[in-house]
Design an enzyme around this catalytic site. Structure first.
Site, PDB file in Angstrom:
ATOM      1  N   GLY A 119      -4.600  52.158 -24.306  1.00 45.62           N
ATOM      2  CA  GLY A 119      -5.519  51.026 -24.727  1.00 45.62           C
ATOM      3  C   GLY A 119      -5.581  49.883 -23.630  1.00 45.62           C
ATOM      4  O   GLY A 119      -6.214  48.794 -24.093  1.00 45.62           O
TER       5      GLY A 119
ATOM      6  N   GLY B 283      -6.366  49.905 -20.614  1.00 48.03           N
ATOM      7  CA  GLY B 283      -7.548  50.251 -19.589  1.00 48.03           C
ATOM      8  C   GLY B 283      -7.575  50.956 -18.631  1.00 48.03           C
ATOM      9  O   GLY B 283      -8.326  51.164 -17.832  1.00 48.03           O
ATOM     10  N   LYS B 284      -6.692  52.103 -18.677  1.00 52.98           N
ATOM     11  CA  LYS B 284      -6.366  53.034 -17.585  1.00 52.98           C
ATOM     12  C   LYS B 284      -7.380  54.050 -17.562  1.00 52.98           C
ATOM     13  O   LYS B 284      -8.090  54.029 -16.253  1.00 52.98           O
ATOM     14  CB  LYS B 284      -5.140  53.819 -17.776  1.00 52.98           C
ATOM     15  CG  LYS B 284      -3.906  53.162 -18.264  1.00 52.98           C
ATOM     16  CD  LYS B 284      -2.712  54.010 -18.099  1.00 52.98           C
ATOM     17  CE  LYS B 284      -2.541  55.012 -19.430  1.00 52.98           C
ATOM     18  NZ  LYS B 284      -2.541  54.218 -20.752  1.00 52.98           N
ATOM     19  N   SER B 285      -7.937  54.482 -18.656  1.00 52.15           N
ATOM     20  CA  SER B 285      -8.976  55.737 -18.486  1.00 52.15           C
ATOM     21  C   SER B 285     -10.293  54.705 -18.175  1.00 52.15           C
ATOM     22  O   SER B 285     -11.151  55.444 -17.385  1.00 52.15           O
ATOM     23  CB  SER B 285      -9.254  56.106 -19.799  1.00 52.15           C
ATOM     24  OG  SER B 285      -8.078  56.837 -20.191  1.00 52.15           O
ATOM     25  N   THR B 286     -10.573  53.492 -18.590  1.00 52.27           N
ATOM     26  CA  THR B 286     -11.726  52.697 -18.342  1.00 52.27           C
ATOM     27  C   THR B 286     -11.928  52.744 -16.852  1.00 52.27           C
ATOM     28  O   THR B 286     -12.751  52.675 -16.153  1.00 52.27           O
ATOM     29  CB  THR B 286     -11.632  51.260 -18.950  1.00 52.27           C
ATOM     30  OG1 THR B 286     -11.465  51.638 -20.402  1.00 52.27           O
ATOM     31  CG2 THR B 286     -12.870  50.675 -18.783  1.00 52.27           C
TER      32      THR B 286
ATOM     33  N   GLU C 190      -3.983  61.185 -17.553  1.00 50.67           N
ATOM     34  CA  GLU C 190      -2.827  61.770 -18.215  1.00 50.67           C
ATOM     35  C   GLU C 190      -2.957  63.207 -17.677  1.00 50.67           C
ATOM     36  O   GLU C 190      -2.980  64.186 -18.471  1.00 50.67           O
ATOM     37  CB  GLU C 190      -3.196  61.779 -19.620  1.00 50.67           C
ATOM     38  CG  GLU C 190      -3.586  60.387 -20.278  1.00 50.67           C
ATOM     39  CD  GLU C 190      -2.070  59.471 -20.577  1.00 50.67           C
ATOM     40  OE1 GLU C 190      -1.012  60.131 -20.264  1.00 50.67           O
ATOM     41  OE2 GLU C 190      -2.227  58.500 -20.861  1.00 50.67           O
TER      42      GLU C 190
END
Lengths: 227, 225
Positions: free
Chosen positions: A41, A43-46, A160
């Site tokens: 949560g 913000g990596k994927s964002t 990931e």
């Protein structure tokens, strides 16, 4: 392509009232392998979605491969390969058909020999004719890896990368990452597990609550910013 | 060339998936046939009345069945992040939209043909003297349903109450098309000696042209949203 592949400044992303990213700046040169670390949560994927042009940032801007991230999304997409949480595979199609579909839609002839070579490389040649509905998540991830191997991207985004893979799968993923690095590709690896990605990377960015907590040499990450 | 190849690849993929699962076509065909039976039970055995109501019933059955197929058209894409993947392929957004539209059009056309044949048997409908008129009405009507249906299916892909939203948005928009289809079909089934179906067919043509153009212009925005 210029030596500077990614140049982002002041990137912020808001979802309704929640700011997922705040004032992120990122510079990546050709051949860089950068780890993006942080808890769930953060913000990596964002950030990866913005880099893949799947999300338009609320504020900020920049270029990828010399193209503006707001104006030239199609040109950027031609040079980016993305492996996210959702693998984008069709369950009713076989492994080979999934690869064929991605080749055809990208305008390349799906050569059976090449498809089988890619599947053999990820250890799926024996199940190439089976619908992937019967595949485990790890096998599907390997198939997604085979799809990237068939492409010739300049910039690879892995969200990931080691998740859902067994030991053999993780070794395979690491081998692919090393080969891409040798080939001069620019790589961004997002993970919450620094033990798995840091040995592969030349630079690291640690995110905390959407802000950059550290950016630099992976060996010098202060213990206070990493989990 | 690139556009056609992408369009064909998307259609081929969707039809192959359907051939394997046989989920959409089977369910909409059985649903359509079931409604015809239910209508005939509800209206009663009066053949003259059934014949009179047949054009309206035919298009209602097609519309209700079509919603089931349309609702599923973007489901597979949305489930596993396939839509994002398609967008990342830099495929023309219009090719994606038209590929989906063509598959939906084919499903609606198949249902329409089967439902008409069933109605001919159950409602004792006569074989039309000018079948080409009827074929044209079916093609234009089904194209209109598939166009707006595909557009709204794409619009609501990421919403939670998808199954409720689709008919709520789609049916009011299709009222002019439904009217034109019902009247044109009625005249075509009667033989149409005074060419009364013609203005309705023209209306269908205009409806399809307007909405197909509008949907193609805005499909890109919806896909990127």
């Amino acid at each position: 392509m210029n030596s500077r592949v990614v140049e982002l400044t002041g990137i912020s992303q808001r979802f309704a009232t929640h700011w997922a990213l705040r004032d992120i700046g990122l510079v990546a040169n050709k051949g860089d392998c950068i780890a993006i670390l942080g808890p769930n949560g953060c913000g990596k994927s964002t950030l990866l979605k913005i880099l893949a042009t799947l999300l338009e940032p609320t504020t900020g801007g920049g270029t990828i491969a010399g193209f503006d991230i707001r104006q030239n999304t199609l040109k950027i997409r031609n040079q980016v390969e993305w492996l996210g949480h959702e693998l984008g595979l069709y369950k009713t199609l076989t492994a080979e058909e999934n690869l064929k579909f991605s080749c055809v839609i990208k305008g390349r002839k799906p050569l059976v020999k090449k498809l089988r070579e890619a599947m053999a490389e990820v250890g799926l040649n024996a199940v190439g004719g089976k619908p992937i509905a019967s595949f485990s998540v790890g096998m599907r991830k390997r198939l997604s890896l085979a799809r990237i191997l068939l492409e010739s991207p300049e910039f690879v985004l892995l969200d990931e990368p080691h998740a859902n893979l067994d030991r053999e799968g993780k070794t395979l993923m690491n081998r692919c990452i090393q080969n891409w690095k040798k080939g001069g590709l620019t790589l961004l690896l997002a993970s919450h597990d620094h033990h798995e990605v840091l040995p592969l990377c030349d630079k690291a960015m640690v995110l905390n609550q959407g802000r950059v907590a550290y950016f630099g040499d992976p060996k010098n990450i202060p213990s206070s910013v990493i989990l | 060339m690139n556009f056609i190849r992408c369009l064909a690849a998307i259609c081929h993929k969707d039809l192959l998936s359907e051939l394997r699962k046989r989920e959409t076509l089977n369910s909409i065909l059985f649903f359509g046939i079931l409604i015809i039976f239910l209508f005939s039970f509800a209206i009663g055995p009066e053949t003259a009345l059934l014949k009179k109501l047949a054009p309206g019933l035919l298009w209602l059955v097609v519309l209700f069945s079509a919603v089931l197929a349309l609702d599923r058209s973007f489901q597979a894409e949305a489930e596993e992040g396939c839509l994002d993947r398609l967008i990342l392929y830099s495929v023309s957004h219009r090719a994606i939209f038209l590929g989906k539209l063509f598959t939906n059009f084919l499903f609606v056309l198949i249902v329409q043909t089967v439902v008409l044949l069933m109605m001919m048997v159950l409602y004792d409908l006569d074989v039309p003297k000018e079948p080409w008129n009827l074929v044209l009405i079916f093609l234009l009507g089904d194209l209109g349903i598939a166009t707006l249906g595909t557009f709204y299916a794409l619009l609501i892909t990421k919403t939670r109450a998808r199954q409720v939203m689709l008919p709520l948005l789609l049916f009011p928009m299709l009222i002019p098309l439904l009217l034109a289809c019902v009247f044109a079909t009625q005249y075509a089934l009667e033989g149409d000696p005074f060419l009364q179906a013609r203005p309705w067919i023209e209306m269908l043509f205009v409806f399809d042209s307007i909405f197909l153009s509008a949907c193609l212009l805005t499909a890109g925005l919806l896909l990127e949203a």
